[in-house]
Design a protein around this motif. Structure first.
Motif, PDB file in Angstrom:
ATOM      1  N   ALA A 419       0.825  -1.207   0.000  1.00  0.00           N
ATOM      2  CA  ALA A 419       0.000   0.000   0.000  1.00  0.00           C
ATOM      3  C   ALA A 419       0.863   1.262   0.000  1.00  0.00           C
ATOM      4  N   THR A 507      -7.218   6.763   1.470  1.00  0.00           N
ATOM      5  CA  THR A 507      -7.195   5.309   1.563  1.00  0.00           C
ATOM      6  C   THR A 507      -6.479   4.726   0.343  1.00  0.00           C
ATOM      7  N   THR A 509      -6.201   0.793  -1.769  1.00  0.00           N
ATOM      8  CA  THR A 509      -6.687  -0.577  -1.928  1.00  0.00           C
ATOM      9  C   THR A 509      -5.617  -1.406  -2.622  1.00  0.00           C
ATOM     10  N   ARG A 511      -4.326  -5.635  -3.678  1.00  0.00           N
ATOM     11  CA  ARG A 511      -4.712  -7.028  -3.812  1.00  0.00           C
ATOM     12  C   ARG A 511      -3.928  -7.868  -2.806  1.00  0.00           C
ATOM     13  N   GLY A 518      -2.974  -2.478  -7.141  1.00  0.00           N
ATOM     14  CA  GLY A 518      -3.853  -1.692  -6.292  1.00  0.00           C
ATOM     15  C   GLY A 518      -4.058  -0.303  -6.839  1.00  0.00           C
ATOM     16  N   GLY A 522     -10.800   3.832  -1.977  1.00  0.00           N
ATOM     17  CA  GLY A 522     -11.440   2.646  -1.442  1.00  0.00           C
ATOM     18  C   GLY A 522     -12.163   2.948  -0.146  1.00  0.00           C
ATOM     19  N   THR A 526     -14.447  -1.987   3.773  1.00  0.00           N
ATOM     20  CA  THR A 526     -14.548  -3.074   2.800  1.00  0.00           C
ATOM     21  C   THR A 526     -14.066  -4.383   3.410  1.00  0.00           C
ATOM     22  N   SER A 528     -13.245  -7.979   1.904  1.00  0.00           N
ATOM     23  CA  SER A 528     -13.099  -8.731   0.662  1.00  0.00           C
ATOM     24  C   SER A 528     -12.021  -9.782   0.828  1.00  0.00           C
ATOM     25  N   PHE A 531      -9.127  -8.239  -1.844  1.00  0.00           N
ATOM     26  CA  PHE A 531      -8.530  -6.923  -1.677  1.00  0.00           C
ATOM     27  C   PHE A 531      -8.632  -6.500  -0.213  1.00  0.00           C
ATOM     28  N   VAL A 533      -8.216  -2.728   2.209  1.00  0.00           N
ATOM     29  CA  VAL A 533      -8.171  -1.265   2.155  1.00  0.00           C
ATOM     30  C   VAL A 533      -7.466  -0.747   3.405  1.00  0.00           C
TER      31      VAL A 533
END
Length: 780
Positions: A419, A507, A509, A511, A518, A522, A526, A528, A531, A533
């Motif tokens: 990130a 933010t 996001t 993977r 990414g 986001g 979330t 997921s 993914f 965030v």
């Protein structure tokens, strides 16, 4: 299934049965859906007649296909979304499919695809398929298949195919398909349509059945442990046979081998991390100073040649567990033995080589490294137990490297690093190259934008003499030690603020798995599976924690490091993020351009710069080497070691060369053993596993290394002729490692022809093989 529907299906099948060839010689089964056993028996009797009468094969196959379609229409009608359940009809369908496969193989047994399948079959089936006219052999093979099919009882709405079940390759289940779909009959599917073993492996994995490969279990060298291991495997095989059929029991037991564990080689016992835990600081301090001075000279440290992953257990067909190895391998193994009290560690540059030293030498070197490097390591009053209470998972360090391998939530830290990388790329990209595959395309694009000076042989800024093109390569030696953690946090705050002001986002996001992927933005809430965030506030806390974790243990001594830790949780991204911001600030600063670039020139026209972590490459057609060095020194907060000026420079795995006349830059892949291949020097690095009179690794390992090398050459955008020359170098290195010409020829012929470079390898290995054969004939 309702009785009326089943009776209608049986009536249709018996009508078709009357049209099958050979029915005049056997008794017609009764027209009763409760007596399906008689229908199955009649089909097997017909199969015996068809196997002995080749002229009946076309009509028999056509009639079987029609009956199969009727059964599929009954079991899988178009009017319902699911299927009907009836074990009798499913067993009959499995019988028809198996008989159709046998008849097809008998009729086409001279074709190449049929011969491949026959070689995979169980011996009793192979004999039945290959024999001309032997009723006893044919009856035995059909009886074997009938017993296997009827024992499965059509469970799991599937037919258990037993054609490939005995001590070779296949026990699996083929799902019954709808009538309008392409029915993948096993005879056509294994090699011809479904790519052979891949289809088999997929079915075995899908139905949780044991694989085709032989499994080797390492057992301690005593009879009691061996008996326990055998008993455990037999119990597991019986459990599997009770679930999927009795025929699995002998097949599973034939795929298991037990190997007595031998003494470990030193390449399998690199034990410096474990040994460092037992260092006693007081014992080292009480050692004679003259002895410590002698240990520091490292006279007892020796380089032990040997590969880390040489195969210790040979396949059964090549060498029995109690057999003897070839002479070359025995000599190689002999030099790989080490004293049980010797400390072994991996070479820094060549990971396949190992260094050995006594425990007292290792302890003294590490302790002196800490105590004499006060600028880097600071002893603390903390004990290892107190450090464990503070943070768990920091391993023992050696050679200024700390391992966080056992740290909790390592995957979360890795995602946080991804990130932060996305934030850096979106705000302060700098000169960073994140993927070496894109290095050459990026170099070509940037080099095409450079402008030449008024006089190609003079620097546009200072007027000094220079080459038409100038290359500068620098390495940030001890970069992690020079990083100021306060500047790292300030750089991240600036990047987060720029992201908020430019895009209004806080933010990121990313993977969870695979390559770094990414985007900025986001929803923080979330949830997921693919993914995750992160908020910039959360990322800053994690970055601060990574910079604060600067403790390590050396035996019973806890030390604190300056800078960031090599091998730390977010050390790499922290250092790279700081350098990227410093580079981007220099690129955007008008004052910087005025002081260090030619008057009125932009950065993209005056200088090309690429940096992979701490390796920096600069190129210019308007500035001399000295001016580029001054620019470099003023740009970064860390010190770079600059290589001497030369027309040829090595950066990462690339070698760049400047034409002294035209100024053009060419590049080639780096090969540390090139001088050894040319006969000019000794081998400097272990790149390939030596042959040692037999193959020491799976065939696919060498094949994968060659394919990876060719892929890297394609990413470098090298001319085709240069790619061929480099791959021929790889082939020559395998020859020097002792690989025989027939094996290299077989290896080259397994490489895909989509790359034209591999065609040259095929031709070269063919010539090499022919020359080797001629030499053997001449010698004989």
């Amino acid at each position: 299934m309702r009785r009326e529907c089943k009776q209608a299906c049986v009536t249709s099948l018996l009508t078709l049965w009357q049209s099958l060839p050979g029915t005049a010689h056997i008794r017609s089964p009764p027209d009763d859906c409760e007596q399906m056993r008689a229908v199955n028996e009649s089909m097997w009797r017909l199969a015996e007649i068809w196997c002995s009468s080749p002229e009946m094969h076309p009509r028999a196959i056509a009639g079987l296909r029609t009956m199969i379609l009727v059964l599929l229409g009954c079991l899988f009608p178009e009017s319902i979304k699911t299927h009907r359940k009836d074990s009798d009809l499913e067993l009959l369908l499995a019988t028809l499919l198996a008989i159709q496969g046998i008849v097809q193989l008998r009729s086409r047994r001279n074709t190449r695809w049929a011969q491949k399948i026959i070689r995979l079959c169980a011996p009793v089936i192979s004999m039945m398929l290959l024999v001309e006219h032997d009723p006893a052999v044919i009856a035995k093979g059909l009886k074997y298949m009938q017993d296997g099919l009827e024992n499965s009882h059509g469970r799991d709405q599937a037919a258990l195919y037993v054609m490939f079940s005995e001590d070779t390759t296949y026990i699996g289940k083929a799902l019954l398909e709808r009538a309008h779909a392409a029915l993948g009959v096993k005879v056509q599917g294994y090699v011809r349509r479904s790519r052979g073993y891949q289809h088999v492996d997929r079915l075995l994995h899908r139905f949780r059945l044991p694989g085709r490969q032989t499994t080797y279990f390492k057992v301690p060298d005593d009879e009691r442990s061996l008996n326990i291991a055998r008993r455990t495997v037999r119990q597991a095989a019986k459990s599997l046979a009770n679930k999927h059929g009795e025929i699995l029991l002998p097949w599973v037991l034939s795929k298991v081998r037990f190997i007595l564990v031998a003494a470990k080689r030193f390449t399998e016992r690199r034990n410096i991390v474990v040994a460092a835990k037992s260092i006693d600081i007081m014992q080292i301090c009480n050692t004679n100073p003259f002895m410590l001075e002698g240990f520091q000279r490292a006279e007892e440290v020796k380089l032990l040649h040997g590969l880390k992953t040489l195969r210790r257990v040979c396949q059964q067909r090549s060498l029995k567990p109690n057999g003897s190895a070839p002479a070359a391998e025995q000599a190689y193994i002999q030099q790989m033995q080490a004293d049980d009290h010797e400390i072994l560690l991996q070479d820094d540059k060549d990971r396949k080589r190992t260094w050995g030293m006594p425990f007292i030498v290792m302890s003294s070197l590490l302790v002196l490294l800490v105590l004499r490097d006060g600028a880097r390591w600071q002893p603390t009053d903390m004990t290892p137990d107190q450090l464990s209470a503070l943070v768990y998972g920091i391993s023992i360090f050696a050679l200024k490297v700390v391992s966080f391998y056992h740290a909790p939530w390592r995957k979360a830290w890795r995602l946080a690093g991804r990130a932060i990388q996305i934030i850096v790329q979106a705000t302060f990209p700098g000169f960073a190259v994140w993927n070496l595959q894109a290095a050459v395309p990026q170099f070509c694009e940037a080099f095409g934008q450079l402008r030449c000076s008024t006089d190609p042989c003079r620097c546009e800024r200072c007027g000094a003499a220079k080459h038409p093109s100038t290359l500068l390569v620098a390495d940030a030696a001890q970069m992690y030690e020079q990083i100021d953690t306060a500047k790292v946090l300030i750089a991240f705050d600036r990047a987060a603020e720029r992201l908020r002001l430019s895009k209004g986002l806080t933010t990121v996001t990313v993977r969870r798995q695979g390559k770094v992927c990414g985007w900025t933005g986001g929803e923080p809430a979330t949830r997921s599976g693919k993914f995750v965030v992160f908020t910039t506030a959360r990322l800053r806390k994690m970055l601060w924690a990574s910079c604060a974790l600067r403790f390590a243990t050396l035996g019973n001594l806890v030390v604190r490091a300056t800078g960031v830790m090599i091998g730390g949780l977010l050390s790499m991204i922290a250092a790279v993020g700081l350098l990227c911001q410093e580079e981007q600030v220099a690129k955007e600063s008008a004052e910087f351009r005025r002081q260090y670039l030619p008057h009125g020139w932009d950065m993209m026209h005056a200088l090309l710069a690429m940096r992979y972590v701490d390796d920096l490459l600069m190129a210019s057609q308007s500035m001399c080497h000295a001016c580029m060095a001054k620019l470099l020194a003023s740009m970064y907060s860390v010190t770079f070691e600059i290589s001497p000026e030369a027309l040829e420079q090595t950066w990462t795995d690339l070698v760049f060369r400047v034409d002294p006349v035209s100024g053009r830059v060419a590049w080639a892949p780096k090969n540390p053993n090139r001088d050894w291949i040319l006969g000019k020097a000794a081998k400097s690095k272990e790149r390939y596993i030596p042959y040692l009179d037999r193959l020491q690794c799976p065939f696919g390992v060498i094949r994968g290394m060659l394919i990876g090398r060719a892929t890297r050459l394609r990413h470098m955008r090298l001319p085709l002729e240069m790619q061929r020359a480099v791959m021929l170098e790889e082939l020559q290195e395998l020859v020097l490692e002792g690989y025989p010409a027939p094996l290299l020829r077989a290896l080259a012929h397994t490489l895909p022809l989509g790359n034209p470079v591999f065609h040259a390898l095929r031709l070269a290995t063919r010539r090499l093989d022919k020359l080797e054969r001629r030499r053997q004939v001449f010698t004989a």
